[in-house]
Design an enzyme around this catalytic site. Structure first.
Site, PDB file in Angstrom:
ATOM      1  N   LYS A  22     -33.420  50.175 -51.020  1.00 56.80           N
ATOM      2  CA  LYS A  22     -33.668  48.729 -51.091  1.00 56.80           C
ATOM      3  C   LYS A  22     -32.881  48.006 -50.003  1.00 56.80           C
ATOM      4  CE  LYS A  22     -31.330  45.945 -54.099  1.00 56.80           C
ATOM      5  NZ  LYS A  22     -30.745  44.720 -53.542  1.00 56.80           N
ATOM      6  N   ASN A  23     -31.573  48.276 -49.939  1.00 55.19           N
ATOM      7  CA  ASN A  23     -30.743  47.477 -49.040  1.00 55.19           C
ATOM      8  C   ASN A  23     -30.914  47.856 -47.568  1.00 55.19           C
ATOM      9  OD1 ASN A  23     -29.922  45.990 -51.197  1.00 55.19           O
ATOM     10  ND2 ASN A  23     -27.966  47.061 -51.461  1.00 55.19           N
ATOM     11  N   CYS A 116     -28.517  38.185 -56.798  1.00 52.33           N
ATOM     12  CA  CYS A 116     -28.030  38.297 -58.174  1.00 52.33           C
ATOM     13  C   CYS A 116     -26.854  37.363 -58.417  1.00 52.33           C
ATOM     14  CB  CYS A 116     -27.590  39.740 -58.460  1.00 52.33           C
ATOM     15  SG  CYS A 116     -28.952  40.853 -58.823  1.00 52.33           S
ATOM     16  N   ARG A 121     -20.976  34.131 -53.520  1.00 47.77           N
ATOM     17  CA  ARG A 121     -21.368  35.024 -52.423  1.00 47.77           C
ATOM     18  C   ARG A 121     -21.479  34.192 -51.142  1.00 47.77           C
ATOM     19  NH1 ARG A 121     -26.069  38.992 -54.547  1.00 47.77           N
ATOM     20  NH2 ARG A 121     -25.452  40.176 -52.719  1.00 47.77           N
ATOM     21  N   ASP A 304     -22.209  48.665 -56.371  1.00 50.82           N
ATOM     22  CA  ASP A 304     -23.546  48.679 -56.988  1.00 50.82           C
ATOM     23  C   ASP A 304     -23.696  49.778 -58.048  1.00 50.82           C
ATOM     24  OD1 ASP A 304     -24.084  46.621 -55.278  1.00 50.82           O
ATOM     25  OD2 ASP A 304     -25.216  47.814 -53.844  1.00 50.82           O
ATOM     26  N   ARG A 396     -36.831  44.143 -59.449  1.00 53.77           N
ATOM     27  CA  ARG A 396     -36.554  43.695 -58.079  1.00 53.77           C
ATOM     28  C   ARG A 396     -36.035  44.843 -57.224  1.00 53.77           C
ATOM     29  NH1 ARG A 396     -32.097  39.612 -57.591  1.00 53.77           N
ATOM     30  NH2 ARG A 396     -32.206  40.567 -55.563  1.00 53.77           N
TER      31      ARG A 396
HETATM   32  N1  EPU Z   1     -18.024  37.839 -48.454  1.00 53.48           N
HETATM   33  C1  EPU Z   1     -17.497  36.652 -48.044  1.00 53.48           C
HETATM   34  N2  EPU Z   1     -18.035  36.027 -46.955  1.00 53.48           N
HETATM   35  C2  EPU Z   1     -19.097  36.521 -46.304  1.00 53.48           C
HETATM   36  C3  EPU Z   1     -19.648  37.745 -46.720  1.00 53.48           C
HETATM   37  C4  EPU Z   1     -19.101  38.373 -47.801  1.00 53.48           C
HETATM   38  O1  EPU Z   1     -16.533  36.153 -48.637  1.00 53.48           O
HETATM   39  O2  EPU Z   1     -19.542  35.886 -45.330  1.00 53.48           O
HETATM   40  C5  EPU Z   1     -17.477  38.520 -49.650  1.00 53.48           C
HETATM   41  C6  EPU Z   1     -18.073  37.915 -50.907  1.00 53.48           C
HETATM   42  O3  EPU Z   1     -17.168  37.974 -51.966  1.00 53.48           O
HETATM   43  C7  EPU Z   1     -19.241  38.842 -51.182  1.00 53.48           C
HETATM   44  C8  EPU Z   1     -18.625  40.212 -50.817  1.00 53.48           C
HETATM   45  O4  EPU Z   1     -17.779  39.892 -49.684  1.00 53.48           O
HETATM   46  O5  EPU Z   1     -19.657  38.733 -52.478  1.00 53.48           O
HETATM   47  C9  EPU Z   1     -19.607  41.286 -50.418  1.00 53.48           C
HETATM   48  O6  EPU Z   1     -20.425  40.775 -49.404  1.00 53.48           O
HETATM   49  P1  EPU Z   1     -21.325  41.643 -48.437  1.00 53.48           P
HETATM   50  O7  EPU Z   1     -21.704  40.735 -47.309  1.00 53.48           O
HETATM   51  O8  EPU Z   1     -20.676  42.943 -48.115  1.00 53.48           O
HETATM   52  O9  EPU Z   1     -22.554  41.937 -49.343  1.00 53.48           O
HETATM   53  P2  EPU Z   1     -24.024  41.454 -49.171  1.00 53.48           P
HETATM   54  O10 EPU Z   1     -24.489  41.746 -47.799  1.00 53.48           O
HETATM   55  O11 EPU Z   1     -24.181  40.097 -49.714  1.00 53.48           O
HETATM   56  C10 EPU Z   1     -24.996  43.813 -49.766  1.00 53.48           C
HETATM   57  C11 EPU Z   1     -25.995  44.288 -50.768  1.00 53.48           C
HETATM   58  C12 EPU Z   1     -25.377  44.224 -52.160  1.00 53.48           C
HETATM   59  C13 EPU Z   1     -24.123  45.074 -52.181  1.00 53.48           C
HETATM   60  C14 EPU Z   1     -23.144  44.617 -51.079  1.00 53.48           C
HETATM   61  C15 EPU Z   1     -21.903  45.452 -50.993  1.00 53.48           C
HETATM   62  C16 EPU Z   1     -28.085  43.634 -49.770  1.00 53.48           C
HETATM   63  C17 EPU Z   1     -29.277  42.748 -49.786  1.00 53.48           C
HETATM   64  N3  EPU Z   1     -27.178  43.436 -50.703  1.00 53.48           N
HETATM   65  O12 EPU Z   1     -24.730  42.458 -50.142  1.00 53.48           O
HETATM   66  O13 EPU Z   1     -26.345  44.785 -53.024  1.00 53.48           O
HETATM   67  O14 EPU Z   1     -23.487  44.927 -53.423  1.00 53.48           O
HETATM   68  O15 EPU Z   1     -23.834  44.624 -49.804  1.00 53.48           O
HETATM   69  O16 EPU Z   1     -22.226  46.766 -50.752  1.00 53.48           O
HETATM   70  O17 EPU Z   1     -27.988  44.528 -48.937  1.00 53.48           O
HETATM   71  C18 EPU Z   1     -27.344  45.243 -55.084  1.00 53.48           C
HETATM   72  O18 EPU Z   1     -28.107  46.009 -54.475  1.00 53.48           O
HETATM   73  O19 EPU Z   1     -27.282  45.198 -56.338  1.00 53.48           O
HETATM   74  C19 EPU Z   1     -26.476  44.362 -54.312  1.00 53.48           C
HETATM   75  C20 EPU Z   1     -25.872  43.297 -54.845  1.00 53.48           C
END
Ligand code: EPU
Length: 416
Positions: A22-23, A116, A121, A304, A396
């Protein structure tokens, strides 16, 4: 409203084949529009997050053709239109369009993305990357107008190894003038998948998969082909199902290295798990030892899988701990596990799980995607019937999860 009903206690036998990540897929689809020609992405998972991204592509004027799990994207005639809030808030990954459109047209207008509800975030690191690359950002009521006269390569230091910010920086920098270096980049395999796709188009990216990614900007990107890597979180979820209820349950199409953080913990717990080249065989294990887990970016233990793992820790003899370091509110499954008979305490960002506790079927809720996976695992091992509401969250992100589990002997069905 649709519910999932599971009758617990049935052994799982046979093979579950893991689909595309997915990601990975949710970043590859927006990345496709950077190409000046036609691209093909194979092994796309059949999940509703993909439908939402295709809706955005088509809204922008791309031609999208599906052939099974293969998708062909022709974005030669796309227009740089403002993406409505109603579409962009459907999922987190919509913000990859921010980066791709900015990289291609030097301007984008879009709203804060969805995703989610698992705590704050923020997207500050993504915005910082855009601004380091020369963009001006105007934010008004969750609406972002981002533009640049020229995207110019620069050194970007991420405050934390954010997956989203790393991919966004990559997507915007790929056509920038000169060299970009992303320091403290996230190292997730999905990032390598995206970089490979872009390199296949003619981009010049090295270091993806390490914490220092170097991008030398190019002016044109040609047609290309990529396969989405196997979903390591889906694989992990079924491996956990196998530890709970498997009878030589085979999880096929796995890259074992991608889920070593999980398999090492399971081995430490004494689980019966056999790792082959591209599959893993798991059986129900009765005497599990407790462990301590801390969620971290790759190659650490993935957040995750934290919620699905909690069910297995309920079965271990003694106290296990999970420290969640990525999200502030990813414990919404706990109240439902306790309702089913678990003994779990939340202390700030730490779970203390006392086991073993048998679980009893109950009415529970899928509060978010991975909480939903956790409730399914709990339902598979529980005595009696478990009814899960809000299952859209699960659909999803898990491809054909009901059919895949039914095929190995689970008594699970969707009820209207
Ligand atoms: N963060 C910040 N600022 C930012 C970015 C991140 O403070 O600009 C902090 C936040 O606390 C955030 C955390 O770092 O919640 C993790 O953020 P990251 O950017 O690493 O995650 P993401 O890109 O929003 C992706 C996956 C998530 C997975 C995370 C960590 C996608 C679409 N989503 O999210 O997937 O948990 O990386 O591996 O790729 C899931 O599949 O259930 C899911 C939530």
């Amino acid at each position: 409203m649709r519910n999932l009903v599971i009758e617990g206690g049935h052994l799982l036998e046979g093979t579950i084949t893991v689909g595309g990540a997915k990601n990975g897929a949710v970043a590859l689809i927006p990345a496709a529009l950077l190409s000046d020609e036609i691209v093909t992405i194979d092994n796309i998972p059949n999940i509703s997050d993909i439908d939402a991204l295709v809706e955005i592509l088509e809204y922008l004027g791309a031609k999208v053709q599906f052939e099974g799990n293969k998708i062909r994207i022709d974005s030669r005639n796309i227009q740089n239109k403002e993406i409505p809030e109603s579409i962009s808030t459907k999922l987190r990954a919509s913000y990859y369009f921010m980066a791709a459109l900015l990289g291609k047209f030097k301007k984008v207008v879009m709203y804060f993305p969805g995703g989610c509800n698992i705590g704050k975030r923020p997207i500050d690191q993504t915005l910082k990357a855009f601004s380091e690359l020369g963009a001006t950002i105007i934010e008004e009521d969750n609406k972002y107008t981002i533009f640049a006269e020229e995207i110019v390569g620069n050194n970007i230091y991420l405050d934390m190894p954010s997956v989203g910010a790393t991919i966004n920086a990559l997507l915007t920098a790929v056509k920038a003038k000169g060299r970009t270096i992303i320091e403290n980049a996230a190292k997730e395999p999905e990032i390598v998948n995206v970089a490979t796709f872009l390199n296949n188009m003619g981009a010049k990216i090295t270091g993806a998969g390490t914490s220092r990614i170097i991008i030398d900007g190019v002016t044109n990107l040609k047609g290309s082909y990529i396969e989405v890597i196997p979903d390591r979180i889906e694989a992990g979820t079924y491996i956990l199902a196998g530890v709970l209820m498997g009878n030589n349950l085979k999880i096929a199409n796995v890259i074992p290295r991608h889920i070593e953080a999980l398999t090492m913990k399971l081995k430490q717990m004494g689980a019966s798990i056999k790792i082959n080249k591209d599959s893993i065989i798991v059986s129900k294990t009765n005497q599990l030892k407790p462990v301590s887990i801390k969620t971290l970016g790759y190659p650490g233990f993935p957040t995750d899988l934290q919620q699905p793992m909690t069910v297995v820790l309920c079965m271990a003899s003694g106290q296990s701990k999970i420290e969640e370091t990525i999200y502030e509110n990813r414990f919404q499954n706990v109240v439902y596990l306790n309702k089913m008979g678990a003994s779990i305490k939340i202390e700030k960002n730490v779970l203390k799980i006392n086991g073993p506790t048998p679980l009893l079927g109950q009415d529970v809720e899928s509060t978010d995607l991975r909480a939903g996976a956790c409730m399914i695992l709990a339902g598979l091992v529980a005595k009696g019937k478990t009814r899960i509401t809000k299952i859209e969250h699960i659909l999803r992100g898990y491809e054909n999860i009901v059919e895949k589990l039914q095929a190995v002997g689970a008594k699970i069905e969707i009820k209207e």
